[in-house]
Design an enzyme around this catalytic site. Structure first.
Site, PDB file in Angstrom:
ATOM      1  N   ARG A  48     -16.992 -22.007  -4.456  1.00 14.69           N
ATOM      2  CA  ARG A  48     -16.577 -22.157  -3.062  1.00 14.69           C
ATOM      3  C   ARG A  48     -16.370 -23.610  -2.659  1.00 14.69           C
ATOM      4  O   ARG A  48     -15.624 -23.894  -1.722  1.00 14.69           O
ATOM      5  CB  ARG A  48     -17.556 -21.458  -2.118  1.00 14.69           C
ATOM      6  CG  ARG A  48     -18.999 -21.914  -2.192  1.00 14.69           C
ATOM      7  CD  ARG A  48     -19.897 -20.941  -1.424  1.00 14.69           C
ATOM      8  NE  ARG A  48     -21.295 -21.344  -1.374  1.00 14.69           N
ATOM      9  CZ  ARG A  48     -22.203 -21.115  -2.315  1.00 14.69           C
ATOM     10  NH1 ARG A  48     -21.848 -20.483  -3.422  1.00 14.69           N
ATOM     11  NH2 ARG A  48     -23.460 -21.491  -2.158  1.00 14.69           N
ATOM     12  N   THR A  67     -22.563 -23.683   2.989  1.00 19.56           N
ATOM     13  CA  THR A  67     -21.580 -24.365   2.137  1.00 19.56           C
ATOM     14  C   THR A  67     -20.127 -23.949   2.385  1.00 19.56           C
ATOM     15  O   THR A  67     -19.262 -24.800   2.583  1.00 19.56           O
ATOM     16  CB  THR A  67     -21.940 -24.132   0.655  1.00 19.56           C
ATOM     17  OG1 THR A  67     -23.208 -24.759   0.429  1.00 19.56           O
ATOM     18  CG2 THR A  67     -20.911 -24.722  -0.288  1.00 19.56           C
ATOM     19  N   ASN A  72     -21.459 -17.647   3.489  1.00 22.27           N
ATOM     20  CA  ASN A  72     -21.194 -17.559   2.053  1.00 22.27           C
ATOM     21  C   ASN A  72     -20.998 -16.100   1.662  1.00 22.27           C
ATOM     22  O   ASN A  72     -20.284 -15.783   0.713  1.00 22.27           O
ATOM     23  CB  ASN A  72     -22.353 -18.149   1.258  1.00 22.27           C
ATOM     24  CG  ASN A  72     -22.481 -19.650   1.453  1.00 22.27           C
ATOM     25  OD1 ASN A  72     -21.496 -20.335   1.732  1.00 22.27           O
ATOM     26  ND2 ASN A  72     -23.692 -20.163   1.339  1.00 22.27           N
TER      27      ASN A  72
HETATM   28 ZN    ZN Z   1     -23.733 -26.593   0.835  1.00 27.16          ZN
HETATM   29 ZN    ZN Z   2     -27.559 -24.920   0.267  1.00 25.90          ZN
END
Ligand code: ZN
Ligand code: ZN
Length: 552
Positions: free
Chosen positions: A170, A86, A107
Site C-alpha cells: 500500500r 498507512t 487499511n
Molecule cells: Zn503507516
Molecule cells: Zn503502523
C-alpha cells in the site's frame, strides 16, 4: 565610400533586427524549461514530527539535517482526517484529499452489502509477478480520485515515468496512482521485490537481477547492534524495559538482537529491522539507475516509502533504543540517496519532498507510569460488549459484525430482515458506548457525520474520514493516549497531534531555504507539487499550494 558605409550600416542594423526578432520568436514559441527532471517523494512510515528535534544532535550532516538546513521545512504540517493509518496517509499525500473523497478509509474495511472485510489494495482479478505467492494480487482500484503522479503522466501523454516502491504494497501502490510505469513491493515469503499483472506481465531484467542477490539474507546474517555505543542513546528509555514487545525466541527486548538465529522463528523479521529501510534505499537507487530517471525530456516521479520505521515502531514503541537506532540508520540511508543524486543527476535537477503517513502514540503502560490518562481498548471486548447490549435490547444475536478502524459495523442485512431501524440501532449503540466504555471521548453515528454541523472539535476529522459505502455506523473517538489492542509497543490512528503532526520538507531544484510554523494541511502537498510542475491538481484535491514552496 560614404555610400558603402551607409550600405554596411544598413545591413548591420537589419542583421541585428533579424537576430532580435528570431530570438524573441524562439523565446515565445519555446517555453523555458523550468521544471525538475525528477521528483522524489519520500514517505517515512510512522515518522512523528517529534523524531526530528528529539534525535537532532545525533543525526549526521548529510541526511535529515541536510534536507532541513538547506530546504523548506514545514514545522506544523498535519493530517486532517481520521483514521491516521498507512493507506489513508499515503493516499492523502498524493491525492491532496481525504478518505471521504479519495475512498481510502482504512487499511481494511467492509464494503456496503458485504460481510467480509477486505484489504485496501486487494484485487483478485490480477496475479503476482515475480513470485508464486498471492501478495501481488493487488491494484489501486479502490482509490477513487487521481494522484499528482496520475496528473503528471496525463499531462504529457504518459511520457513521464512514475514508479512507486515500498516494502508495504500500500506504500507503493497508492502514491504511484492508477497508471504508473511500475509499482514494486516486497514479498516476505520469496524475499523478492514483486508486482502485479495490473502493472506488467514480467519483471524487468534488472529487478530479477537485483532479487537474485538475496540481500535480505545478507542483512540478516549478522546481529542487529546499535550504531553508536548503547550508552549514548540518552533520548530513549533503558534497553530492557517492560513496555516493549520482543522478537519470538527472545526473553528480553535487548541488543544485540541475534538476527541469524531469530530469522527461523520470526517470519516478518527482516521488515521489523532497520535493514528493511536500507534494502528499500538500495532498490530505490537501482531503480533510478536502471530506469534512467531524471535523464528524460519530461519530469519523472519516484515515490519511495520507508516501511520498517512503522514495523519497528509498533513492536518497540517510540521511546525505545530500537526506534532511535532505526532513525539514525535511516538518516544514513537518506544521505546515501542524496549522494547518489549529487553524483549522477545533480541536486539542482531533482525536487525532493520528505514527510510521513502518520505519527505514533506512546506506549499506554509507559504513559500510565508517568501518570498520564492512558489505556488500551481491545476490539473484541468492545464488540462483545456492544453485541451483548444489542441482544438485551433487541433480542437478536450478533447485530454488530466488526469493531475496526474505531468503528462499529452493524449487520445491515440482519437489521433490515428483522425490520429494525438502522439509524435508531446506531444511535442506541453510540449512547451505550459513550456511557459504558472507559476511555471514550466522543461517539458519532454515520447519520450525524452526514450532517454538516457539530460543536465537537474532532468532528471534522471523522467527517473527512467518512464514506458511507465503506464505513461503519458508529465511530468512536478515544480519549487522547488511548489506543487499540496493544499493551506493549505502540499504535496510531487517532486525530490527536501525536498522530497527525508529521515533518514536511521540500529540498533541491529551486527550493528556497526557509521554514514555517504556520499550520499546513497534508492535503497541501499534492497541489504544491502540481503547481511547481504546472499540471492539473488531482481530481479530488481540497488542499492549496504552499506559497513559499510553489512560487519561484
Ligand atoms: Zn503507516
Ligand atoms: Zn503502523
Amino acid at each position: 565610400m560614404k555610400k558603402n558605409r551607409f550600405l554596411y550600416t544598413t545591413i548591420f542594423v537589419i542583421v541585428i533586427l533579424i537576430l532580435i526578432l528570431s530570438y524573441t520568436i524562439i523565446k515565445i514559441v519555446t517555453p523555458k524549461k523550468e521544471f525538475p527532471k525528477l521528483i522524489i517523494g519520500i514517505v517515512v512510515d510512522q515518522m512523528s514530527y517529534d523524531f526530528i528535534p528529539r534525535y537532532w544532535n545525533k543525526y549526521s550532516p548529510d541526511g535529515f539535517k541536510r534536507l532541513i538546513s538547506n530546504g523548506y521545512f514545514c514545522k506544523n504540517a498535519n493530517f486532517i482526517h481520521f483514521p491516521t493509518y498507512t493507506a489513508p496517509g499515503h493516499s492523502c499525500i498524493y491525492t491532496g484529499s481525504v478518505p471521504a473523497i479519495n475512498g481510502i478509509v482504512g487499511n481494511d474495511w467492509l464494503e456496503k452489502n458485504s460481510t467480509q472485510l477486505h484489504y485496501c489494495s486487494d484485487d483478485t482479478s490480477y496475479s503476482t509477478v515475480g513470485s508464486f505467492s498471492n501478495e501481488g494480487k493487488m491494484s489501486p482500484k479502490y482509490l477513487i480520485t487521481s494522484t499528482v503522479t496520475d496528473e503528471l503522466r496525463k499531462s504529457n501523454n504518459l511520457k513521464s515515468k512514475v514508479i512507486g516502491i515500498a516494502l508495504k504494497d500500500r506504500g507503493a501502490i497508492f502514491p504511484a496512482g492508477h497508471n504508473p510505469s511500475a509499482a514494486y513491493w516486497y514479498d516476505e515469503e520469496s524475499k523478492k521485490w514483486i508486482t502485479s499483472t495490473y502493472y506488467m506481465q514480467n519483471l524487468p531484467g534488472w529487478v530479477e537481477k537485483f532479487d537474485e542477490q538475496n540481500l535480505p539474507d545478507t542483512y540478516l546474517s549478522e546481529p542487529w547492534n546499535t550504531l553508536l555505543p548503547i550508552e549514548q542513546y540518552t533520548e530513549s528509555l533503558e534497553d530492557n524495559n517492560k513496555f516493549e514487545d520482543t522478537f519470538h525466541g527472545e526473553t528480553n527486548p535487548v541488543f544485540p538482537h541475534n538476527l541469524p538465529e531469530l530469522k527461523y522463528k520470526n517470519v516478518h523479521l527482516f521488515r521489523d529491522t532497520p535493514f528493511g529501510n536500507t534494502f528499500t534505499k538500495d532498490f530505490a537507487i537501482e531503480t533510478i539507475k536502471n530506469e534512467n530517471l531524471g535523464k528524460n525530456e519530461t519530469p519523472d516521479f519516484l515515490c519511495i516509502s520507508f516501511s520498517s520505521t512503522d514495523y519497528v515502531g509498533h513492536k518497540f514503541g517510540p521511546n525505545s533504543i530500537e526506534v532511535e537506532d532505526t532513525y539514525l540508520r535511516l538518516d544514513y540511508d537518506i544521505a546515501d540517496l542524496l549522494a547518489y543524486i549529487d553524483n549522477n543527476i545533480g541536486m539542482q535537477n531533482v525536487l525532493i519532498f520528505l514527510t510521513a503517513d502518520h505519527g505514533i502514540c506512546g506506549n499506554p503502560e509507559y504513559l500510565k507510569s508517568l501518570n498520564y490518562n492512558s489505556g488500551t481498548f481491545f476490539h473484541n471486548v468492545v464488540l462483545d460488549s456492544v453485541n451483548n447490549y444489542l441482544y438485551r435490547t433487541y433480542n437478536i444475536k450478533k447485530l454488530a459484525l466488526y469493531f475496526i478502524n474505531q468503528q462499529v459495523y452493524l449487520d445491515r442485512k440482519l437489521i433490515n430482515d428483522s425490520e429494525k431501524d438502522l439509524n435508531e440501532v446506531a444511535k442506541n449503540v453510540s449512547v451505550y458506548i459513550k456511557n459504558n466504555i472507559e476511555g471514550v471521548k466522543n461517539v458519532y453515528t454515520s447519520s450525524e457525520l452526514e450532517s454538516d454541523f457539530s460543536f465537537d472539535y474532532y468532528f471534522r476529522f471523522f467527517k473527512n474520514g467518512f464514506l458511507e459505502n465503506r464505513c461503519g455506523e458508529v465511530f468512536v473517538n478515544f480519549q487522547p493516549y488511548w489506543i487499540e489492542d496493544r499493551t506493549t509497543g505502540a499504535e496510531h490512528g487517532s486525530p490527536y497531534y501525536y498522530d497527525t503532526h508529521v515533518p514536511l520538507i521540500f529540498y533541491g531544484w529551486n527550493i528556497k531555504k526557509g521554514e514555517t510554523s504556520e499550520l499546513i494541511n497534508m492535503t497541501d502537498v499534492a497541489p504544491t507539487i502540481s503547481a511547481i510542475l504546472g499540471i492539473s491538481f488531482p481530481s479530488g484535491c481540497i488542499g492549496r499550494p504552499i506559497k513559499e514552496v510553489a512560487e519561484k
